[in-house]
Design an enzyme around this catalytic site. Structure first.
Site, PDB file in Angstrom:
ATOM      1  N   LYS A 121      47.041  31.825  33.905  1.00  0.00           N
ATOM      2  CA  LYS A 121      48.253  32.558  33.504  1.00  0.00           C
ATOM      3  C   LYS A 121      49.475  31.954  34.179  1.00  0.00           C
ATOM      4  O   LYS A 121      50.527  31.803  33.566  1.00  0.00           O
ATOM      5  CB  LYS A 121      48.100  34.047  33.858  1.00  0.00           C
ATOM      6  CG  LYS A 121      47.105  34.756  32.944  1.00  0.00           C
ATOM      7  CD  LYS A 121      46.719  36.137  33.439  1.00  0.00           C
ATOM      8  CE  LYS A 121      45.572  36.698  32.594  1.00  0.00           C
ATOM      9  NZ  LYS A 121      45.026  37.965  33.091  1.00  0.00           N
ATOM     10  N   GLN A 138      45.305  41.971  37.953  1.00  0.00           N
ATOM     11  CA  GLN A 138      44.101  41.323  37.430  1.00  0.00           C
ATOM     12  C   GLN A 138      42.894  42.254  37.604  1.00  0.00           C
ATOM     13  O   GLN A 138      42.615  42.726  38.708  1.00  0.00           O
ATOM     14  CB  GLN A 138      43.869  39.980  38.150  1.00  0.00           C
ATOM     15  CG  GLN A 138      42.715  39.180  37.592  1.00  0.00           C
ATOM     16  CD  GLN A 138      42.883  38.794  36.115  1.00  0.00           C
ATOM     17  OE1 GLN A 138      43.945  38.342  35.696  1.00  0.00           O
ATOM     18  NE2 GLN A 138      41.852  39.002  35.316  1.00  0.00           N
ATOM     19  N   ASP A 162      50.789  44.272  30.113  1.00  0.00           N
ATOM     20  CA  ASP A 162      49.454  44.420  29.524  1.00  0.00           C
ATOM     21  C   ASP A 162      49.400  45.633  28.588  1.00  0.00           C
ATOM     22  O   ASP A 162      48.408  45.824  27.890  1.00  0.00           O
ATOM     23  CB  ASP A 162      48.395  44.594  30.630  1.00  0.00           C
ATOM     24  CG  ASP A 162      47.839  43.254  31.107  1.00  0.00           C
ATOM     25  OD1 ASP A 162      47.715  42.338  30.279  1.00  0.00           O
ATOM     26  OD2 ASP A 162      47.543  43.133  32.309  1.00  0.00           O
TER      27      ASP A 162
END
Ligand code: NAP
Length: 300
Positions: free
Chosen positions: A54, A98, A121
């Protein structure tokens, strides 16, 4: 019939290219550099690889990234402090935590603590609620990747029966919530689907999947979807990522299903690469939205 491959790698490359042009223009017009902060707890090797990918992807499109690492003995309240600081930091536009977090940490409390405007997200209740109501702030990354891929290949969804196997908060449910909307930004042809969600308690899974015009597998079980479970001519999207004998495979028996489907995603190189591309898109959206709010505050 041998299915056409839906090339996620190439689609993701094109999307990153488009995004980097937008970021360059944004910066040339005086916008701040979009910055993504990743919070990594513990040293799970797979999580470290994901976060590194990422960060690298951010660099490829002209964005900055920050990595905040904590040991696996970090408590929930210490992590909440980290998120509070990132929420307050005007130079950070998007925050990702994460997953999975170590077992001792209250994952829901942590995810809920990410400011909704930085929740790239789209996991927090406010962003999930906005999506369900058909006015999303951010589209969830993997489902957004799926729709982007289908739209690139002009695979229309309106009026078609989409069967999704898997009801997770990350893939199955948000994808269903997107596809039943009237329009999610790709035009009405790429929404307005009739959606069925299946899960581990669904009776006679095969009779459900055989009804699918578009079948999406998001389970995490190699070869769960066999050729007899697929209607000839169906579009098959395999979200699953499983490691078998050091090889990555999806949830679909690719070799056999490819012979009856019209389109199919490979694993790897299907949906996977799009997820990160969509995360970057959300980070840019977050940056634009925060700048607009900042400008409005100054104007008042
Ligand atoms: P998850 O949270 O474990 O959910 C799996 C879902 O599959 C659950 O809803 C479960 O049902 C259902 N299921 C399990 N066994 C089943 C069976 N025999 N028949 C029907 N349904 C069954 O998984 P996830 O996070 O959604 O991930 C799913 C897969 O996608 C994994 O392989 C993951 O690595 C992959 N993934 C890929 C990407 C990408 O970027 N390509 C992104 C995210 C995830 P219950 O709810 O009843 O338990």
């Amino acid at each position: 019939m041998t299915a056409q491959i839906l090339d996620g790698k190439e689609t993701a490359r094109l999307l990153r290219e488009e995004l980097s042009v937008e970021v360059e223009k944004w910066r040339a017009e005086g916008g701040p550099q979009p910055t993504l902060a990743a919070v990594l707890v513990g040293d799970d090797p797979a999580s470290q690889v994901y976060v590194r990918n990422k960060e690298r992807a951010c660099g490829q499109v002209g964005m900055a990234s920050r990595l905040i690492r904590r040991s696996d003995t970090t408590s929930t309240s210490e992590l909440l402090d980290v998120l509070h600081e990132l929420n307050e930091d005007s130079q950070v536009h998007g925050i990702l935590v994460q997953l999975p977090l170590p077992k001792a940490i209250d994952t829901h409390r942590v995810l809920d603590a990410v400011a909704a405007s930085k929740d790239v997200d789209a996991f927090c209740p406010e962003n999930v609620g906005l999506l369900v109501q058909g006015r999303p702030r951010f589209l969830p990354c993997t489902p957004h990747g799926v729709v982007n891929l289908l739209a690139r290949y002009r695979i229309e969804l309106a009026g078609r029966h989409v069967v999704i196997v898997g009801r997770s908060e990350i893939v199955g449910k948000p994808l269903a919530n997107m596809l039943v909307q009237r329009d999610i930004g790709f035009g009405p042809k790429y929404a307005n689907a009739t959606v069925t969600i299946c899960h581990s308690q669904s009776a006679d899974l095969a009779s459900m999947t055989r009804q699918a015009d578009v079948l999406v597998a998001a389970v995490g079980r190699p070869c769960l979807i066999t050729v007899d479970m697929v209607k000839p001519g169906a579009v098959v999207v395999d979200v699953g990522i499983n490691r078998v004998d050091e090889k990555l495979v999806g949830d679909v028996d690719f070799a056999a299903v490819r012979e009856v489907a019209s389109f199919i995603t490979p694993v790897p190189g299907g949906v996977g690469p799009l997820t990160i591309a969509m995360l970057l898109r959300n980070n840019f959206t977050a940056c634009e939205l925060q700048q607009a709010v900042g400008d409005a505050t100054i104007a008042n």
